[in-house]
Write a protein that holds these residues in place. Structure first.
Motif, PDB file in Angstrom:
ATOM      1  N   THR A  28      -1.714  19.579  15.403  1.00  0.00           N
ATOM      2  CA  THR A  28      -0.322  19.582  15.862  1.00  0.00           C
ATOM      3  C   THR A  28      -0.330  19.048  17.283  1.00  0.00           C
ATOM      4  OG1 THR A  28       0.073  21.532  14.485  1.00  0.00           O
ATOM      5  CG2 THR A  28       1.754  20.962  16.116  1.00  0.00           C
ATOM      6  N   ASN A  30       1.766  17.846  19.406  1.00  0.00           N
ATOM      7  CA  ASN A  30       2.731  18.155  20.472  1.00  0.00           C
ATOM      8  C   ASN A  30       2.483  19.509  21.141  1.00  0.00           C
ATOM      9  OD1 ASN A  30       3.568  19.796  18.415  1.00  0.00           O
ATOM     10  ND2 ASN A  30       5.662  19.028  18.335  1.00  0.00           N
ATOM     11  N   ALA A  53       0.533  19.948  27.040  1.00  0.00           N
ATOM     12  CA  ALA A  53       1.089  19.640  25.730  1.00  0.00           C
ATOM     13  C   ALA A  53       2.336  18.757  25.817  1.00  0.00           C
ATOM     14  CB  ALA A  53       1.409  20.936  24.990  1.00  0.00           C
ATOM     15  N   GLY A  54       3.192  19.062  26.771  1.00  0.00           N
ATOM     16  CA  GLY A  54       4.432  18.322  26.896  1.00  0.00           C
ATOM     17  C   GLY A  54       4.319  17.049  27.703  1.00  0.00           C
ATOM     18  N   LYS A  72       0.860  10.974  27.625  1.00  0.00           N
ATOM     19  CA  LYS A  72       0.786  11.481  26.235  1.00  0.00           C
ATOM     20  C   LYS A  72       2.067  11.122  25.525  1.00  0.00           C
ATOM     21  CE  LYS A  72      -0.587  15.947  24.152  1.00  0.00           C
ATOM     22  NZ  LYS A  72       0.505  16.621  23.479  1.00  0.00           N
ATOM     23  N   ASP A  73       1.943  10.497  24.381  1.00  0.00           N
ATOM     24  CA  ASP A  73       3.100  10.154  23.567  1.00  0.00           C
ATOM     25  C   ASP A  73       3.040  11.009  22.306  1.00  0.00           C
ATOM     26  OD1 ASP A  73       5.022   9.039  21.894  1.00  0.00           O
ATOM     27  OD2 ASP A  73       4.667   7.014  22.615  1.00  0.00           O
ATOM     28  N   ASN A  74       3.810  12.077  22.281  1.00  0.00           N
ATOM     29  CA  ASN A  74       3.760  12.999  21.154  1.00  0.00           C
ATOM     30  C   ASN A  74       4.339  12.384  19.873  1.00  0.00           C
ATOM     31  OD1 ASN A  74       2.435  15.083  22.486  1.00  0.00           O
ATOM     32  ND2 ASN A  74       4.346  15.996  23.214  1.00  0.00           N
ATOM     33  N   ASN A  77       1.332  10.489  18.566  1.00  0.00           N
ATOM     34  CA  ASN A  77       0.056  11.230  18.501  1.00  0.00           C
ATOM     35  C   ASN A  77      -1.049  10.516  19.279  1.00  0.00           C
ATOM     36  OD1 ASN A  77       1.390  13.029  16.831  1.00  0.00           O
ATOM     37  ND2 ASN A  77      -0.198  13.060  15.267  1.00  0.00           N
TER      38      ASN A  77
END
Length: 124
Positions: A28, A30, A53-54, A72-74, A77
């Motif tokens: 997961t 994100n 995480a964010g 980070k590009d949630n 991924n």
């Protein structure tokens, strides 16, 4: 099964730039804290940067502050490491890793999944 795949390494001259990518699957993403580490020949693996995480919380090793940027590009991924003003001492294998916990760790044992690494070589 968690799978991390780095890309973007290569050979560049000192002063140049590279962007590393790490595509993640099986987790997961994100809610995952992610990090970049590197290991030069004959040296221990060391943290380069970590991101919450964010994506708003970050940590950088002193040696790369002001030169490297982790993001980070949630939605994709994917975690990135933008490297600028590269120096010969940045030459190493760069690894992407997922943190065990939801904190920005700087030690290898704080990460439980690792990619295979991508070689970065900086020529003087």
């Amino acid at each position: 099964q968690v799978h991390l795949v780095e890309s973007g390494g290569g050979l560049v001259q000192a002063g140049g730039s590279l962007r590393l990518s790490c595509a993640a699957s099986g987790l997961t993403f994100n809610i995952a804290v992610m990090g970049w580490f590197r290991q030069a020949p004959g040296k221990e693996r060391e943290v380069v940067a970590a991101i919450g995480a964010g994506g708003s919380s970050t940590y950088y090793a002193d040696s790369v502050k002001g030169r490297f940027t982790i993001s980070k590009d949630n939605a994709k991924n994917t975690v990135y490491l933008q490297m600028s003003s590269l120096k010969p001492e940045d030459t190493a294998i760069y690894y992407c890793a997922k943190a065990r916990y939801r904190t920005l760790g700087s030690r290898s044992y704080e990460y439980d999944y690792w990619g295979q690494g991508t070689q970065v070589t900086i020529s003087s």
